[in-house]
Every structure is written in C-alpha cells, then in structure tokens.
Design a protein around this motif. Sequence first.
Motif, PDB file in Angstrom:
ATOM      1  N   ASN A 191       0.613  -1.246   0.097  1.00  0.00           N
ATOM      2  CA  ASN A 191      -0.059   0.181   0.154  1.00  0.00           C
ATOM      3  C   ASN A 191       1.146   1.026  -0.075  1.00  0.00           C
ATOM      4  OD1 ASN A 191      -2.323  -1.611  -0.553  1.00  0.00           O
ATOM      5  ND2 ASN A 191      -2.253  -1.809   2.411  1.00  0.00           N
ATOM      6  N   MET A 192       2.160   1.435  -0.892  1.00  0.00           N
ATOM      7  CA  MET A 192       2.493   2.333  -1.162  1.00  0.00           C
ATOM      8  C   MET A 192       2.836   2.604  -2.476  1.00  0.00           C
ATOM      9  SD  MET A 192       6.457   0.601   1.787  1.00  0.00           S
ATOM     10  CE  MET A 192       6.764   2.496   1.297  1.00  0.00           C
ATOM     11  N   ARG A 193       3.624   4.252  -2.458  1.00  0.00           N
ATOM     12  CA  ARG A 193       3.428   4.176  -3.923  1.00  0.00           C
ATOM     13  C   ARG A 193       4.865   3.836  -4.394  1.00  0.00           C
ATOM     14  NH1 ARG A 193       2.225  10.597  -4.066  1.00  0.00           N
ATOM     15  NH2 ARG A 193       4.143  10.582  -2.500  1.00  0.00           N
ATOM     16  N   LEU A 194       5.018   4.165  -4.946  1.00  0.00           N
ATOM     17  CA  LEU A 194       6.355   3.639  -5.789  1.00  0.00           C
ATOM     18  C   LEU A 194       7.743   5.044  -5.131  1.00  0.00           C
ATOM     19  CD1 LEU A 194       8.808   1.933  -6.724  1.00  0.00           C
ATOM     20  CD2 LEU A 194       8.077   3.272  -8.967  1.00  0.00           C
ATOM     21  N   GLU A 195       7.420   5.736  -5.475  1.00  0.00           N
ATOM     22  CA  GLU A 195       8.605   6.828  -4.671  1.00  0.00           C
ATOM     23  C   GLU A 195       8.350   6.479  -3.069  1.00  0.00           C
ATOM     24  OE1 GLU A 195       4.850   9.491  -5.788  1.00  0.00           O
ATOM     25  OE2 GLU A 195       5.918   7.754  -6.387  1.00  0.00           O
ATOM     26  N   ASP A 196       7.157   6.352  -2.436  1.00  0.00           N
ATOM     27  CA  ASP A 196       7.458   6.227  -0.865  1.00  0.00           C
ATOM     28  C   ASP A 196       8.273   4.631  -0.445  1.00  0.00           C
ATOM     29  OD1 ASP A 196       6.248   8.899  -0.751  1.00  0.00           O
ATOM     30  OD2 ASP A 196       4.166   7.707  -0.391  1.00  0.00           O
ATOM     31  N   PHE A 197       8.136   3.564  -1.422  1.00  0.00           N
ATOM     32  CA  PHE A 197       8.707   2.527  -1.517  1.00  0.00           C
ATOM     33  C   PHE A 197      10.143   2.873  -1.701  1.00  0.00           C
ATOM     34  CE2 PHE A 197      10.568  -1.078  -2.741  1.00  0.00           C
ATOM     35  CZ  PHE A 197      10.043  -1.903  -2.340  1.00  0.00           C
ATOM     36  N   ILE A 198      10.682   3.277  -2.579  1.00  0.00           N
ATOM     37  CA  ILE A 198      12.315   3.509  -2.213  1.00  0.00           C
ATOM     38  C   ILE A 198      12.608   4.132  -1.316  1.00  0.00           C
ATOM     39  CG2 ILE A 198      14.180   4.369  -4.256  1.00  0.00           C
ATOM     40  CD1 ILE A 198      11.917   4.084  -6.356  1.00  0.00           C
ATOM     41  N   ALA A 199      12.359   5.150  -0.869  1.00  0.00           N
ATOM     42  CA  ALA A 199      12.268   5.767   0.160  1.00  0.00           C
ATOM     43  C   ALA A 199      11.997   5.369   1.223  1.00  0.00           C
ATOM     44  CB  ALA A 199      10.791   7.166   0.395  1.00  0.00           C
ATOM     45  N   ALA A 200      12.016   4.381   1.538  1.00  0.00           N
ATOM     46  CA  ALA A 200      11.264   3.698   2.601  1.00  0.00           C
ATOM     47  C   ALA A 200      12.623   2.528   2.755  1.00  0.00           C
ATOM     48  CB  ALA A 200      10.395   2.766   2.854  1.00  0.00           C
ATOM     49  N   VAL A 201      13.106   1.668   1.704  1.00  0.00           N
ATOM     50  CA  VAL A 201      14.549   0.997   1.435  1.00  0.00           C
ATOM     51  C   VAL A 201      15.716   2.094   1.989  1.00  0.00           C
ATOM     52  CG1 VAL A 201      15.505  -0.031  -0.696  1.00  0.00           C
ATOM     53  CG2 VAL A 201      12.527   0.036   0.163  1.00  0.00           C
ATOM     54  N   GLU A 202      15.769   2.879   1.442  1.00  0.00           N
ATOM     55  CA  GLU A 202      17.132   4.119   1.213  1.00  0.00           C
ATOM     56  C   GLU A 202      17.061   4.131   2.835  1.00  0.00           C
ATOM     57  OE1 GLU A 202      16.497   6.907  -1.744  1.00  0.00           O
ATOM     58  OE2 GLU A 202      17.928   5.042  -2.984  1.00  0.00           O
ATOM     59  N   GLY A 218      18.496   1.780   6.071  1.00  0.00           N
ATOM     60  CA  GLY A 218      20.113   1.445   5.053  1.00  0.00           C
ATOM     61  C   GLY A 218      20.855   1.142   3.758  1.00  0.00           C
ATOM     62  N   LEU A 219      19.596   0.519   2.961  1.00  0.00           N
ATOM     63  CA  LEU A 219      19.417   0.021   1.784  1.00  0.00           C
ATOM     64  C   LEU A 219      20.268   0.614   0.427  1.00  0.00           C
ATOM     65  CD1 LEU A 219      17.132  -2.948   2.630  1.00  0.00           C
ATOM     66  CD2 LEU A 219      19.725  -2.668   3.563  1.00  0.00           C
ATOM     67  N   SER A 220      20.650   0.075  -0.160  1.00  0.00           N
ATOM     68  CA  SER A 220      20.996   0.286  -2.021  1.00  0.00           C
ATOM     69  C   SER A 220      19.830   0.093  -2.635  1.00  0.00           C
ATOM     70  CB  SER A 220      22.358   0.171  -2.653  1.00  0.00           C
ATOM     71  OG  SER A 220      22.248   0.289  -3.802  1.00  0.00           O
ATOM     72  N   TYR A 221      19.163   0.872  -3.171  1.00  0.00           N
ATOM     73  CA  TYR A 221      17.766   1.171  -4.269  1.00  0.00           C
ATOM     74  C   TYR A 221      18.210   0.270  -5.651  1.00  0.00           C
ATOM     75  CZ  TYR A 221      13.920   1.207  -7.488  1.00  0.00           C
ATOM     76  OH  TYR A 221      12.883   1.193  -8.636  1.00  0.00           O
ATOM     77  N   GLN A 222      19.116   1.267  -5.646  1.00  0.00           N
ATOM     78  CA  GLN A 222      19.690  -0.503  -7.123  1.00  0.00           C
ATOM     79  C   GLN A 222      20.352  -1.515  -6.583  1.00  0.00           C
ATOM     80  OE1 GLN A 222      20.136   1.053 -10.151  1.00  0.00           O
ATOM     81  NE2 GLN A 222      20.782  -0.683 -11.157  1.00  0.00           N
TER      82      GLN A 222
END
Length: 319
Positions: free
Chosen positions: A99-110, A113-117
Amino acid sequence: MLLLAWSLPLMAAELDRVVAVVNDGVVLRSELDNQIREIRARAAGQANGRLPPDDVLERQVLEQMIQKEIQIQLATRTGIKVSDDAVNQAIAGIARRNNMRLEDFIAAVEAQGLSYQALREDIRDDISIDQLRQREIARKIVVTDREIANQLETLEGLDDTENGAEDKKMMVSETRARHILMRPSVVMDEAKIRTTLADVRSQLVAGADFAELAKQYSEDPTADQGGELGWLPRGATVPEFQQVMDALEPGQVSEPFRSRFGWHLVQVLERRQRDATDEALREQARQLVFQRKLEEATAAWVRRLREEAYVEIRLDPAS
C-alpha cells in the motif's frame, strides 16, 4: 598525505576480500556482511526474530549465497535475461502490496540503509532464478489423478474435523457471449475496421442474424460456430473484453472496441451463477500436490547443482 592516499585502497581491498569461490565467480566479504545486516534488520522488526549465534548465521547465509550464485551462473549460461521492465513491474508490485507509492517505497528502502540499486539487482537475480526453476523443474512436474484424489480425501477429512458436516459452496458468475473479431492488416486498416463493424452492429440492432454475420466477417476461430464463446467465468478474457462484456445487458451488442487481439463486437446472451465447489476443491488439491512435489524437486535439484559446482570457502578459521 601521499601515504594516506595509498593506504585507503589497501584497506578497502582488505575489507572486501573473497569469502567464497563459486565456479568462475566469487562471493565478497562486503556482500556477505550486507546480507547478514539485512537479515538482522528484518529479524529486529519481528516478534520472534531470534537468530542463531553469529558464526552459525554467517555460515548459513554464505551457503545460501553460494547456492544462489550457482543458479544465477546457470541462468546466465543458458541465456536467461531479465529486462528492466520486468524488474520495474516486480518492484511496482511489491510497493502496491505494501500500500505504498513507488517513490515512498524507494524512500523506505533507503531509510533502512539499503541501496535501491542493489535491491533492483537482487530482484533481477530472483526473477532470473524463478525463470530457471520454471524451465528446469516446474514444467516437468506431473500431478496424476490418483494424487489429486488422495489429496481430496485428506482435505475432506480436515474439513469434517474442523467444521463438522457444514457444506461450503463456491458460486461463480458466468456470462454466455458471442463475438466478431477483425484484425488490422495492409488492406484493412483500423479506420476501415471500425467503419465495417459499426455497419455490422447497425445490421444486428436491426435484427440481422449474429451467427451469419460472424461467419462472414469474424477472423476468430469461433467464426464457424457463429462467434459463440460459450460460458465464460470472470477473468477468462482479457480485461478490455471483460469490462465491455460486464457493461452489457443480455441481448445487447457492444460498440466496436479494441483489445490486444484486434477490434471486436460482443453480444451478451445470458448470465448465470454456477456451483463450482467441486472444481475449486480439485484445483486446490492439485495445487497442494504440485507445491509439495515442486519443493521436493527443487531441494534435490539445488543439492545436485551444489555437488557438481566447484566451491572454495575462505572464511577466517575464527568465523
């Protein structure tokens, strides 16, 4: 300053040493540490997130990475390639399920302390392994009628134990329809098709015989049967077709519309609710047998790949 400049690369090289050689590939210390860090972060967020001692955890994680590297190498050697689009769709699906927008998911990953790439590459590897296992294992699994019958007996026994003799019915909505399909070609472009189908619809509304017009105009294999599609459960057609069909009352003919297959006219003939309990139970039983056989076959396959691979573990003796 010159001494410091030379010492930094040496320190990095020391920290990022090889902890395992796998055929013609390697697992690096930094990769192992990152994987352990992610596992600890996930465990910290779980109620029962207990982990084994550090040395045991390290060896377990390294073994998982070795097995994964062997499978990725095999996928690469046998020509499996995962496109950026496939990775994008997988990530979008993960975000949607959370239930997250893509940009929010990427922000949560980072934020963890994890690398999105790095996450993208992990997902690419996972898709590659899934495709490899589908080809090497899943397609070769056969579920027999006898196995399904045995599983059905087990399910019925569980149902009687947990719920008594209560009947559980699964009703499905079905639509009986027929259609006319025309595909764009060199001699018949999209505009001509729309004009032709609009004229055909006018004839149908005026009382013309659908089956005869389907035989005359339709390019679908159902043309010889007058365009008859039979009874269709929801989801049996592409979404564009389902959406148009759902909007029609029995007897109505749609306006011309486009799907990936071409241009259609569809007429809904009737609708019904059907008891599909037996079919649903049989499919559930088939899936349970299939998953059990898949897990057993996958474990054996991974063991065989591991035995055939050249693996040299280079952890410190103290690890």
